[in-house]
Design a protein around this motif. Structure first.
Motif, PDB file in Angstrom:
ATOM      1  N   LEU A  67       0.831  -1.202   0.000  1.00 23.43           N
ATOM      2  CA  LEU A  67       0.000   0.000   0.000  1.00 23.43           C
ATOM      3  C   LEU A  67       0.865   1.251   0.000  1.00 23.43           C
ATOM      4  O   LEU A  67       0.598   2.194  -0.745  1.00 23.43           O
ATOM      5  CB  LEU A  67      -0.939   0.001   1.213  1.00 23.43           C
ATOM      6  CG  LEU A  67      -1.832   1.230   1.365  1.00 23.43           C
ATOM      7  CD1 LEU A  67      -2.831   1.303   0.217  1.00 23.43           C
ATOM      8  CD2 LEU A  67      -2.536   1.205   2.695  1.00 23.43           C
ATOM      9  N   ASP A  68       1.901   1.246   0.806  1.00 23.12           N
ATOM     10  CA  ASP A  68       2.799   2.403   0.844  1.00 23.12           C
ATOM     11  C   ASP A  68       3.490   2.623  -0.495  1.00 23.12           C
ATOM     12  O   ASP A  68       3.593   3.755  -0.981  1.00 23.12           O
ATOM     13  CB  ASP A  68       3.854   2.225   1.934  1.00 23.12           C
ATOM     14  CG  ASP A  68       3.302   2.413   3.328  1.00 23.12           C
ATOM     15  OD1 ASP A  68       2.121   2.781   3.450  1.00 23.12           O
ATOM     16  OD2 ASP A  68       4.055   2.195   4.295  1.00 23.12           O
ATOM     17  N   GLY A 110      -2.222   3.377  15.803  1.00 26.73           N
ATOM     18  CA  GLY A 110      -1.885   2.006  15.429  1.00 26.73           C
ATOM     19  C   GLY A 110      -1.700   1.795  13.936  1.00 26.73           C
ATOM     20  O   GLY A 110      -1.981   2.666  13.108  1.00 26.73           O
ATOM     21  N   GLY A 111      -1.239   0.604  13.608  1.00 28.58           N
ATOM     22  CA  GLY A 111      -0.933   0.257  12.216  1.00 28.58           C
ATOM     23  C   GLY A 111      -2.149   0.224  11.318  1.00 28.58           C
ATOM     24  O   GLY A 111      -2.071   0.610  10.150  1.00 28.58           O
ATOM     25  N   ASP A 112      -3.290  -0.241  11.833  1.00 29.48           N
ATOM     26  CA  ASP A 112      -4.496  -0.285  11.007  1.00 29.48           C
ATOM     27  C   ASP A 112      -4.978   1.116  10.661  1.00 29.48           C
ATOM     28  O   ASP A 112      -5.381   1.382   9.525  1.00 29.48           O
ATOM     29  CB  ASP A 112      -5.611  -1.059  11.718  1.00 29.48           C
ATOM     30  CG  ASP A 112      -5.305  -2.542  11.806  1.00 29.48           C
ATOM     31  OD1 ASP A 112      -4.502  -3.021  10.979  1.00 29.48           O
ATOM     32  OD2 ASP A 112      -5.872  -3.200  12.693  1.00 29.48           O
ATOM     33  N   ALA A 113      -4.945   2.019  11.636  1.00 27.57           N
ATOM     34  CA  ALA A 113      -5.359   3.400  11.379  1.00 27.57           C
ATOM     35  C   ALA A 113      -4.375   4.081  10.428  1.00 27.57           C
ATOM     36  O   ALA A 113      -4.777   4.870   9.562  1.00 27.57           O
ATOM     37  CB  ALA A 113      -5.462   4.178  12.680  1.00 27.57           C
ATOM     38  N   ILE A 118      -3.211   6.147   4.950  1.00 29.46           N
ATOM     39  CA  ILE A 118      -2.435   6.031   3.710  1.00 29.46           C
ATOM     40  C   ILE A 118      -3.355   5.637   2.552  1.00 29.46           C
ATOM     41  O   ILE A 118      -3.221   6.138   1.436  1.00 29.46           O
ATOM     42  CB  ILE A 118      -1.278   5.018   3.881  1.00 29.46           C
ATOM     43  CG1 ILE A 118      -0.317   5.480   4.967  1.00 29.46           C
ATOM     44  CG2 ILE A 118      -0.538   4.798   2.569  1.00 29.46           C
ATOM     45  CD1 ILE A 118       0.391   6.783   4.702  1.00 29.46           C
ATOM     46  N   GLY A 119      -4.322   4.749   2.807  1.00 29.73           N
ATOM     47  CA  GLY A 119      -5.289   4.368   1.777  1.00 29.73           C
ATOM     48  C   GLY A 119      -6.144   5.545   1.336  1.00 29.73           C
ATOM     49  O   GLY A 119      -6.427   5.714   0.144  1.00 29.73           O
ATOM     50  N   LEU A 120      -6.568   6.374   2.295  1.00 27.49           N
ATOM     51  CA  LEU A 120      -7.332   7.582   1.946  1.00 27.49           C
ATOM     52  C   LEU A 120      -6.469   8.545   1.130  1.00 27.49           C
ATOM     53  O   LEU A 120      -6.969   9.197   0.203  1.00 27.49           O
ATOM     54  CB  LEU A 120      -7.857   8.269   3.204  1.00 27.49           C
ATOM     55  CG  LEU A 120      -8.978   7.537   3.940  1.00 27.49           C
ATOM     56  CD1 LEU A 120      -9.290   8.234   5.252  1.00 27.49           C
ATOM     57  CD2 LEU A 120     -10.213   7.445   3.064  1.00 27.49           C
ATOM     58  N   LEU A 121      -5.194   8.624   1.464  1.00 28.06           N
ATOM     59  CA  LEU A 121      -4.280   9.462   0.681  1.00 28.06           C
ATOM     60  C   LEU A 121      -4.135   8.924  -0.738  1.00 28.06           C
ATOM     61  O   LEU A 121      -4.093   9.698  -1.699  1.00 28.06           O
ATOM     62  CB  LEU A 121      -2.926   9.533   1.377  1.00 28.06           C
ATOM     63  CG  LEU A 121      -1.898  10.489   0.814  1.00 28.06           C
ATOM     64  CD1 LEU A 121      -2.396  11.916   0.874  1.00 28.06           C
ATOM     65  CD2 LEU A 121      -0.606  10.362   1.583  1.00 28.06           C
ATOM     66  N   LEU A 122      -4.091   7.609  -0.881  1.00 28.91           N
ATOM     67  CA  LEU A 122      -4.032   6.982  -2.204  1.00 28.91           C
ATOM     68  C   LEU A 122      -5.279   7.309  -3.014  1.00 28.91           C
ATOM     69  O   LEU A 122      -5.183   7.721  -4.177  1.00 28.91           O
ATOM     70  CB  LEU A 122      -3.867   5.474  -2.067  1.00 28.91           C
ATOM     71  CG  LEU A 122      -3.989   4.637  -3.343  1.00 28.91           C
ATOM     72  CD1 LEU A 122      -2.894   4.985  -4.321  1.00 28.91           C
ATOM     73  CD2 LEU A 122      -3.966   3.165  -2.999  1.00 28.91           C
TER      74      LEU A 122
END
Length: 150
Positions: A67-68, A110-113, A118-122
């Motif tokens: 994802l990153d 946390g990692g999920d948040a 990052i997904g919203l940024l994508l």
């Protein structure tokens, strides 16, 4: 190197349209093979460095980094369809994602948040990129229409 050398320009041409690159005299099969070899060598070096950094070699060490990587590349301006993009944009996006990850980690998120952010940024980068591209195409069409009329 990609924008100034003839090989880099051939790579862009191959990414933009393989058919046109083939018709312009570029040996596309050899170029694709060479690119796969270079990509494999770079991936091997990255794997060695990452293994040395973590001091272990497990198959799932880099799980979740996809994802990153996708976000960095698309946020950096590389086209999904190929033939467009610059390394400077990708490097700036890398710095931005690293800063966001570090700030979120320091804020004890946390990692999920972090993955969700990052997904919203994508998603945002894809929407803004598509909107920007369509706006530029509409402006260029309107300029062409004005030039043909008058």
């Amino acid at each position: 190197m990609l924008q100034k050398t003839p090989t880099g320009k051939r790579i862009y041409a191959l990414g933009g349209s393989p058919e046109v690159a083939r018709y312009s005299g570029i040996n596309t099969r050899r170029m694709v093979l060479n690119l796969f070899v270079v990509s494999g060598v770079v991936a091997a070096i990255a794997g060695i460095v990452y293994t040395a950094r973590l001091s272990n070699a497990r198959a799932n060490n880099a799980l979740g980094m996809e994802l990153d990587v996708i976000t960095i590349v698309l946020l950096g301006g590389v086209s999904v369809f190929g033939g467009k993009g610059r390394l400077t944009g990708v490097m700036l996006a890398l710095v931005l994602i690293a800063i966001i990850r570090n700030v979120l980690a320091l804020s004890q998120i946390g990692g999920d948040a972090q993955g969700m952010i990052i997904g919203l940024l994508l998603i945002g980068s894809l929407l803004v990129g598509n909107y920007w591209r369509s706006t530029l195409e509409m402006l260029s069409r309107s300029r062409a229409m004005r030039e043909t009329k008058g």
